[in-house]
Design an enzyme around this catalytic site. Sequence first.
Site, PDB file in Angstrom:
ATOM      1  N   ARG A  59      58.251  26.378  17.940  1.00  0.00           N
ATOM      2  CA  ARG A  59      59.515  27.123  17.851  1.00  0.00           C
ATOM      3  C   ARG A  59      59.456  28.506  18.473  1.00  0.00           C
ATOM      4  NH1 ARG A  59      59.425  23.545  14.349  1.00  0.00           N
ATOM      5  NH2 ARG A  59      57.330  24.273  14.060  1.00  0.00           N
ATOM      6  N   THR A  60      58.446  29.281  18.115  1.00  0.00           N
ATOM      7  CA  THR A  60      58.447  30.682  18.553  1.00  0.00           C
ATOM      8  C   THR A  60      58.387  30.766  20.068  1.00  0.00           C
ATOM      9  OG1 THR A  60      57.349  31.256  16.487  1.00  0.00           O
ATOM     10  CG2 THR A  60      57.341  32.925  18.218  1.00  0.00           C
ATOM     11  N   LYS A  88      37.495  31.814  30.975  1.00  0.00           N
ATOM     12  CA  LYS A  88      36.330  32.252  31.762  1.00  0.00           C
ATOM     13  C   LYS A  88      35.700  33.507  31.187  1.00  0.00           C
ATOM     14  CE  LYS A  88      38.802  30.886  35.966  1.00  0.00           C
ATOM     15  NZ  LYS A  88      39.486  31.489  37.100  1.00  0.00           N
ATOM     16  N   ARG A 109      51.105  35.933  21.086  1.00  0.00           N
ATOM     17  CA  ARG A 109      50.663  35.345  19.804  1.00  0.00           C
ATOM     18  C   ARG A 109      49.154  35.228  19.853  1.00  0.00           C
ATOM     19  NH1 ARG A 109      52.767  30.160  16.427  1.00  0.00           N
ATOM     20  NH2 ARG A 109      54.338  31.719  15.934  1.00  0.00           N
ATOM     21  N   HIS A 137      54.330  38.705  11.532  1.00  0.00           N
ATOM     22  CA  HIS A 137      55.183  37.828  12.336  1.00  0.00           C
ATOM     23  C   HIS A 137      56.597  38.420  12.279  1.00  0.00           C
ATOM     24  CE1 HIS A 137      56.588  34.481  14.504  1.00  0.00           C
ATOM     25  NE2 HIS A 137      56.056  33.480  13.827  1.00  0.00           N
TER      26      HIS A 137
END
Length: 311
Positions: A59-60, A88, A109, A137
């Site tokens: 969703r986000t 890497k 995120r 959040h």
Amino acid sequence: MFERFVGSDIVSIRDFTREDIEAVFKASDLMLELYDREKYSRLLEGKILALLFFEPSTRTRISFEVAMKRLGGAVIGFAEPYMSSVQKGETLIDTVRVLDGYADVLVIRHPNEGAARLAAEYAQHPVINAGSGRQEHPTQALLDLYTIYKEKGAIDGLCVGVMGDLRYARTVNSLLLALANFKVDVHLVSPVPFLDPRPALLEEIRNKVAVQLHRRLQEVLPQLDVLYITRVQKERFPDPSEYERVRGTYFVNRDTLKEAKDDLLILHPLPRVDELSIDVDTLPGAAYFRQAHYGVIVRMALLALVLGALQ
Ligand code: NCD
């Protein structure tokens, strides 16, 4: 009213006053109107959003993407760290600096506390925290509050229950801090002590709102106007055996909600796992899919605000 957001970062809900939250509601109302009228506008035409997603998201991430595209902007970035040079060994700071050079706004995120704050320190462009660690959040909290506001007409005066993993769910942490700006009664339902909220958080919100802790939902259900449920945050448990001990300790279905008010508003940030039965979905107050849709609207508002597209 909107100037304060121009060029600013959205890292923690702690940075939002009640006036700020109300300004986000206003901007979201404008976006809702726009969306209902034409679904596509050119408000952010020529702007580029960079996604830096170091953790899974449905969703986000997708709602930020949709929000940007509905406003005429473009989206770049990565949805999985293995698709970037982080694989890497590139550092977070280098990744942020490079994408900051490519884009006008960064949405990040990350599993670590403080990752979004660090990104904001190094980026010239606004950084929006799309979930960091176990505690923050902020955009979810804003869309949760906006959903309550749209569904109930106001937030002041409500009796709000929050149930589930109150320790590791960052949505709960941010929601409680956001609610503390309003005149609400908060009832926390923590089915087992291991899921109790962190004492520091409790102390912080207790100074601002009335909070009570319960073990069983039935103790408080008849009084509630809103019930917010979260899943057990399996991936955030420091010890997997603790997760095994708490999984399945709570479950809400139609039968559990028999004693609830007829207009109880039921919210869930999603994803649900085994804590909320699908037989609840057909109740008129089951608003979690509407809540997910408001996610697009609120994120349109936040992007337009930080990019200075709203007067
Ligand atoms: C939440 C998250 O990532 O913290 N998801 C979301 O953004 N809706 C909630 C969760 O994963 O349980």
